[in-house]
Design a protein around this motif. Structure first.
Motif, PDB file in Angstrom:
ATOM      1  N   VAL A 101       0.848  -1.190   0.000  1.00 58.43           N
ATOM      2  CA  VAL A 101       0.000   0.000   0.000  1.00 58.43           C
ATOM      3  C   VAL A 101       0.885   1.241   0.000  1.00 58.43           C
ATOM      4  O   VAL A 101       1.769   1.381   0.852  1.00 58.43           O
ATOM      5  N   LYS A 102       0.647   2.145  -0.960  1.00 58.23           N
ATOM      6  CA  LYS A 102       1.377   3.411  -1.018  1.00 58.23           C
ATOM      7  C   LYS A 102       0.578   4.452  -0.255  1.00 58.23           C
ATOM      8  O   LYS A 102      -0.574   4.744  -0.593  1.00 58.23           O
ATOM      9  N   VAL A 103       1.194   4.998   0.800  1.00 59.22           N
ATOM     10  CA  VAL A 103       0.564   6.017   1.631  1.00 59.22           C
ATOM     11  C   VAL A 103       1.273   7.338   1.368  1.00 59.22           C
ATOM     12  O   VAL A 103       2.497   7.426   1.477  1.00 59.22           O
ATOM     13  N   GLU A 104       0.485   8.356   1.012  1.00 61.12           N
ATOM     14  CA  GLU A 104       1.045   9.661   0.699  1.00 61.12           C
ATOM     15  C   GLU A 104       0.737  10.625   1.829  1.00 61.12           C
ATOM     16  O   GLU A 104      -0.382  10.660   2.329  1.00 61.12           O
ATOM     17  N   ARG A 105       1.742  11.401   2.216  1.00 62.84           N
ATOM     18  CA  ARG A 105       1.524  12.430   3.226  1.00 62.84           C
ATOM     19  C   ARG A 105       1.901  13.776   2.634  1.00 62.84           C
ATOM     20  O   ARG A 105       2.789  13.862   1.783  1.00 62.84           O
ATOM     21  N   ARG A 106       1.203  14.817   3.060  1.00 63.95           N
ATOM     22  CA  ARG A 106       1.458  16.169   2.568  1.00 63.95           C
ATOM     23  C   ARG A 106       1.782  17.061   3.753  1.00 63.95           C
ATOM     24  O   ARG A 106       1.148  16.973   4.812  1.00 63.95           O
ATOM     25  N   PHE A 107       2.788  17.908   3.578  1.00 68.83           N
ATOM     26  CA  PHE A 107       3.163  18.831   4.632  1.00 68.83           C
ATOM     27  C   PHE A 107       3.744  20.093   4.016  1.00 68.83           C
ATOM     28  O   PHE A 107       4.120  20.108   2.843  1.00 68.83           O
ATOM     29  N   THR A 108       3.787  21.146   4.791  1.00 64.12           N
ATOM     30  CA  THR A 108       4.365  22.398   4.328  1.00 64.12           C
ATOM     31  C   THR A 108       5.862  22.410   4.613  1.00 64.12           C
ATOM     32  O   THR A 108       6.282  22.140   5.743  1.00 64.12           O
ATOM     33  N   HIS A 109       6.657  22.707   3.595  1.00 61.75           N
ATOM     34  CA  HIS A 109       8.105  22.765   3.754  1.00 61.75           C
ATOM     35  C   HIS A 109       8.444  23.901   4.725  1.00 61.75           C
ATOM     36  O   HIS A 109       7.927  25.018   4.593  1.00 61.75           O
ATOM     37  N   PRO A 110       9.316  23.643   5.708  1.00 65.83           N
ATOM     38  CA  PRO A 110       9.572  24.648   6.737  1.00 65.83           C
ATOM     39  C   PRO A 110      10.224  25.931   6.211  1.00 65.83           C
ATOM     40  O   PRO A 110       9.973  27.017   6.743  1.00 65.83           O
ATOM     41  N   LEU A 111      11.034  25.824   5.170  1.00 65.03           N
ATOM     42  CA  LEU A 111      11.722  27.008   4.655  1.00 65.03           C
ATOM     43  C   LEU A 111      11.001  27.614   3.446  1.00 65.03           C
ATOM     44  O   LEU A 111      10.808  28.824   3.362  1.00 65.03           O
ATOM     45  N   LEU A 112      10.593  26.754   2.521  1.00 63.53           N
ATOM     46  CA  LEU A 112       9.990  27.242   1.286  1.00 63.53           C
ATOM     47  C   LEU A 112       8.504  27.545   1.414  1.00 63.53           C
ATOM     48  O   LEU A 112       7.928  28.184   0.534  1.00 63.53           O
ATOM     49  N   LYS A 113       7.865  27.064   2.479  1.00 64.12           N
ATOM     50  CA  LYS A 113       6.432  27.269   2.728  1.00 64.12           C
ATOM     51  C   LYS A 113       5.572  26.737   1.582  1.00 64.12           C
ATOM     52  O   LYS A 113       4.511  27.252   1.285  1.00 64.12           O
ATOM     53  N   LYS A 114       6.061  25.700   0.939  1.00 66.44           N
ATOM     54  CA  LYS A 114       5.359  25.089  -0.183  1.00 66.44           C
ATOM     55  C   LYS A 114       4.878  23.708   0.250  1.00 66.44           C
ATOM     56  O   LYS A 114       5.554  23.040   1.023  1.00 66.44           O
ATOM     57  N   THR A 115       3.712  23.287  -0.244  1.00 67.49           N
ATOM     58  CA  THR A 115       3.201  21.966   0.096  1.00 67.49           C
ATOM     59  C   THR A 115       4.007  20.903  -0.641  1.00 67.49           C
ATOM     60  O   THR A 115       4.177  20.970  -1.857  1.00 67.49           O
TER      61      THR A 115
END
Length: 78
Positions: A21-35
């Protein structure tokens, strides 16, 4: 402590009683503020060989079942 439950997509069902099973997680980059998207594959126990490639499934933590399997499919209550 409660068991973790993750949701992902089945990418392989070739093994007996096992799915990948491929599980994808999304987060905001701490420096670039990009998802940013990151994914990880988990081997999960599928006793009935019910899941097929492309399906969205939920998996939960279990005691170790084999060298790679520490997750099991959550049976859907329909």
């Amino acid at each position: 402590m409660p068991k973790r439950i993750l949701q992902g997509t089945v990418v392989s069902d070739k093994q007996d009683k096992t799915v990948v099973v491929k599980v994808e997680r999304r987060f905001t980059h701490p420096l670039l503020k990009k998802t940013v998207r990151r994914s990880k594959n988990y081997h999960a126990h599928d006793e009935a060989n019910a899941a097929k490639v492309g399906e969205t499934v939920r998996i939960e933590e279990t005691a170790p079942i084999s060298r790679l399997k520490r997750w099991a499919l959550v049976p859907d209550a329909k």
